[in-house]
Design an enzyme around this catalytic site. Sequence first.
Site, mmCIF file in Angstrom:
data_model
loop_
_atom_site.group_PDB
_atom_site.id
_atom_site.type_symbol
_atom_site.label_atom_id
_atom_site.label_comp_id
_atom_site.label_asym_id
_atom_site.label_seq_id
_atom_site.Cartn_x
_atom_site.Cartn_y
_atom_site.Cartn_z
ATOM 1 N N ASP A 9 -34.227 -154.978 -63.592
ATOM 2 C CA ASP A 9 -33.782 -153.642 -63.185
ATOM 3 C C ASP A 9 -32.334 -153.738 -62.733
ATOM 4 O O ASP A 9 -31.860 -154.795 -62.324
ATOM 5 C CB ASP A 9 -34.645 -153.081 -62.057
ATOM 6 C CG ASP A 9 -34.538 -151.560 -61.922
ATOM 7 O OD1 ASP A 9 -33.995 -150.908 -62.850
ATOM 8 O OD2 ASP A 9 -34.984 -151.015 -60.913
ATOM 9 N N GLY A 10 -31.658 -152.609 -62.827
ATOM 10 C CA GLY A 10 -30.292 -152.491 -62.349
ATOM 11 C C GLY A 10 -30.161 -151.217 -61.549
ATOM 12 O O GLY A 10 -30.941 -150.275 -61.723
ATOM 13 N N GLU A 47 -28.137 -152.808 -65.603
ATOM 14 C CA GLU A 47 -29.373 -152.966 -66.380
ATOM 15 C C GLU A 47 -29.206 -154.077 -67.419
ATOM 16 O O GLU A 47 -30.092 -154.914 -67.594
ATOM 17 C CB GLU A 47 -29.738 -151.649 -67.079
ATOM 18 C CG GLU A 47 -30.113 -150.515 -66.155
ATOM 19 C CD GLU A 47 -31.530 -150.578 -65.604
ATOM 20 O OE1 GLU A 47 -32.240 -151.578 -65.818
ATOM 21 O OE2 GLU A 47 -31.913 -149.605 -64.928
ATOM 22 N N ASP A 69 -37.139 -150.989 -67.433
ATOM 23 C CA ASP A 69 -37.247 -149.525 -67.382
ATOM 24 C C ASP A 69 -35.985 -148.868 -67.948
ATOM 25 O O ASP A 69 -35.818 -147.663 -67.854
ATOM 26 C CB ASP A 69 -37.542 -149.038 -65.964
ATOM 27 C CG ASP A 69 -36.409 -149.292 -64.984
ATOM 28 O OD1 ASP A 69 -35.350 -149.828 -65.374
ATOM 29 O OD2 ASP A 69 -36.577 -148.961 -63.793
ATOM 30 N N HIS A 124 -40.070 -146.564 -61.360
ATOM 31 C CA HIS A 124 -40.573 -145.878 -60.163
ATOM 32 C C HIS A 124 -41.974 -145.313 -60.390
ATOM 33 O O HIS A 124 -42.294 -144.221 -59.925
ATOM 34 C CB HIS A 124 -39.591 -144.785 -59.711
ATOM 35 C CG HIS A 124 -38.189 -145.275 -59.626
ATOM 36 N ND1 HIS A 124 -37.755 -146.137 -58.630
ATOM 37 C CD2 HIS A 124 -37.122 -145.066 -60.435
ATOM 38 C CE1 HIS A 124 -36.480 -146.422 -58.825
ATOM 39 N NE2 HIS A 124 -36.072 -145.793 -59.907
ATOM 40 N N ASP A 134 -36.306 -153.288 -58.359
ATOM 41 C CA ASP A 134 -35.548 -152.135 -57.861
ATOM 42 C C ASP A 134 -35.057 -152.400 -56.439
ATOM 43 O O ASP A 134 -33.888 -152.157 -56.116
ATOM 44 C CB ASP A 134 -36.415 -150.879 -57.922
ATOM 45 C CG ASP A 134 -35.668 -149.637 -57.489
ATOM 46 O OD1 ASP A 134 -34.664 -149.287 -58.147
ATOM 47 O OD2 ASP A 134 -36.070 -149.018 -56.488
#
Length: 153
Positions: A9-10, A47, A69, A124, A134
């Site tokens: 994740d970023g 990301e 994601d 999320h 995250d």
Amino acid sequence: MSEVLLFTDGASLGNPGPGGWAAILRWGSHEKELCGGFCHTTNNRMELLAVIEGLAALNRPCHVQVITDSRYVHDAIVKGWLPAWQKRGWKTADKKPVKNQDLWQRLIALLNRHHVDFQWIRGHAGHPENERCDVLAKQAAQAPGLPQDPGMA
């Protein structure tokens, strides 16, 4: 060839703004968390960097399942945008320069080293490793003394 799961994740607090990336590597019963950040960057760069840093941490060729994601990263690979950009001299379909070319080129080298599959998941949405990434990415974005992102002009 070792089987590895790579969750990524970023985050960017402002876009652009301070940003962070995070990756969780899992192989067998082993797990490793990685993260970092920059004082001025974008969400898409973070990301991408999460995937790059996760793959770069592997010290031998592996079969890697990347779980992200990021539609930006996933679709560029799965939908074939990346080879199309290369074929057009790093131009998009509407003839504009591809953003983040420096990171895409780093990723290409890693994709040539490993056998990599990409899986998109909704962010999320309660996925434990995605939620953990995250948190790590946001913490990295808030760390004091973050360096400049060399790819940001």
